[in-house]
Design an enzyme around this catalytic site. Structure first.
Site, mmCIF file in Angstrom:
data_model
loop_
_atom_site.group_PDB
_atom_site.id
_atom_site.type_symbol
_atom_site.label_atom_id
_atom_site.label_comp_id
_atom_site.label_asym_id
_atom_site.label_seq_id
_atom_site.Cartn_x
_atom_site.Cartn_y
_atom_site.Cartn_z
ATOM 1 N N LYS A 34 0.844 -1.206 0.000
ATOM 2 C CA LYS A 34 0.000 0.000 0.000
ATOM 3 C C LYS A 34 0.879 1.256 0.000
ATOM 4 O O LYS A 34 0.569 2.243 -0.660
ATOM 5 C CB LYS A 34 -0.917 0.013 1.232
ATOM 6 C CG LYS A 34 -2.069 -0.981 1.151
ATOM 7 C CD LYS A 34 -2.845 -0.993 2.455
ATOM 8 C CE LYS A 34 -3.871 -2.090 2.509
ATOM 9 N NZ LYS A 34 -4.348 -2.365 3.874
ATOM 10 N N ASP A 47 -10.326 2.994 5.664
ATOM 11 C CA ASP A 47 -10.813 1.610 5.533
ATOM 12 C C ASP A 47 -12.340 1.568 5.444
ATOM 13 O O ASP A 47 -12.916 0.533 5.105
ATOM 14 C CB ASP A 47 -10.368 0.784 6.749
ATOM 15 C CG ASP A 47 -9.370 -0.295 6.375
ATOM 16 O OD1 ASP A 47 -9.200 -0.535 5.161
ATOM 17 O OD2 ASP A 47 -8.777 -0.893 7.282
ATOM 18 N N GLN A 63 -3.872 -1.601 10.467
ATOM 19 C CA GLN A 63 -3.806 -2.881 9.753
ATOM 20 C C GLN A 63 -4.154 -4.032 10.702
ATOM 21 O O GLN A 63 -3.557 -4.163 11.772
ATOM 22 C CB GLN A 63 -2.390 -3.064 9.174
ATOM 23 C CG GLN A 63 -2.226 -4.296 8.318
ATOM 24 C CD GLN A 63 -3.057 -4.252 7.037
ATOM 25 O OE1 GLN A 63 -3.100 -3.251 6.347
ATOM 26 N NE2 GLN A 63 -3.739 -5.355 6.739
#
Ligand code: NAP
Length: 278
Positions: free
Chosen positions: A50, A117, A94
């Protein structure tokens, strides 16, 4: 019939080019901060990919890594500080976190305007009420693939296999908002094959390699494969190889929905930056 391959890498590349142009026109590039507090090697490499992609779009990114001794309070303090930092546009925690941490409390502490997210309850509510907000990356990527290949939404029977908060449920909201008729199926669904055989579009997001077989797919259906699991060291999707002989279009694994997920996180960061800066 041999299905057309819906190339997620290509779609992601196009999206990244668009984002790079958009970022180039901003006075200050967006800034994304990853928070990693877990020892899962896959999630470490996922964050790295990412970060690499963010750099390609001109988005600044960095990762805050915490040791196993980190406490819930340490992480909540870190989130509060990132929320308060006007130079931070996106925050991504994460998963999975170390087992002693309460992930939902940490995710809920993120400012919804920086929640790239799209998992904060505020963003979930905005999505289901059809209002602008940040949308989870994987289902947003499915929509983008469909749009890229000009595949229809309106009136389509869409069957989603899997009802997680991360993929299945937000995918249902996104297809519904585009006037598809949506069925969410799961592990307790009776006679799944009879449900999937009705579908014009199948979203396979169960994490069961090869579970969607050709005999479960209507001729000409579009099949989007989200599932990813290693089988004998090779990444496999939920869609069996023989589906390509029946469907009109399929996403490959790897190279389908995966690259789009990473790209959509970057897109969400740009979107969040623009929304925050007016
Ligand atoms: P999850 O939270 O484990 O959810 C799996 C869902 O599939 C559940 O709703 C479960 O039903 C359902 N399911 C499991 N076995 C089934 C079966 N035999 N028949 C019908 N439904 C079944 O997983 P997730 O986070 O949504 O992820 C799903 C898969 O997508 C995983 O392989 C994951 O690695 C992958 N993934 C890929 C991407 C990408 O970028 N391509 C991104 C995220 C996740 P119940 O609710 O009844 O248990």
């Amino acid at each position: 019939m041999t299905a057309r391959v819906l190339n997620g890498r290509e779609v992601a590349k196009t999206l990244m080019e668009e984002l790079a142009m958009s970022v180039g026109a901003m006075p200050t590039p967006p800034r994304l901060v990853f928070v990693r507090a877990g020892d899962d090697p896959a999630s470490a490499s996922y964050v790295r990919s990412k970060e690499r992609l963010a750099a390609k779009a001109g988005v600044r990114s960095e990762t805050r890594v915490f040791e196993a001794s980190v406490t819930q309070e340490d992480l909540l303090r870190e989130i509060a500080s990132l929320n308060a930092d006007a130079d931070v546009d996106g925050i991504l925690v994460q998963l999975p976190l170390y087992g002693h941490l309460r992930a939902s409390e940490i995710l809920d502490a993120i400012d919804p305007a920086k929640d790239v997210d799209g998992l904060h309850p505020v963003n979930v509510g905005l999505l289901w009420s059809g209002r602008p907000g940040l949308v989870p990356a994987t289902p947003a990527g499915l929509i983008r693939i469909m749009e890229h290949y000009v595949l229809p939404f309106e009136g389509q029977d869409v069957v989603i296999v899997g009802r997680s908060n991360l993929v299945g449920k937000p995918a249902a909201a996104l297809f519904l908002a585009r006037n598809a008729t949506v069925t969410l199926s799961h592990s307790r669904t009776r006679d799944l094959a009879s449900v999937t055989r009705r579908a014009d579009v199948i979203v396979a997001a169960a994490g069961q390699p090869g579970m969607i077989r050709a005999d479960m797919v209507k001729a000409g259906a579009v099949v989007l494969d989200v599932g990813q699991a290693p089988v004998d060291g090779v990444l496999r999707g939920d869609v069996a190889d023989d589906v390509a002989g029946v469907a009109s279009a399929v996403t490959p694994t790897p190279g389908g929905t995966g690259p789009m997920t990473v790209a959509m996180v970057v897109a969400n960061t740009v979107h969040a930056a623009k929304a925050r800066r007016g």
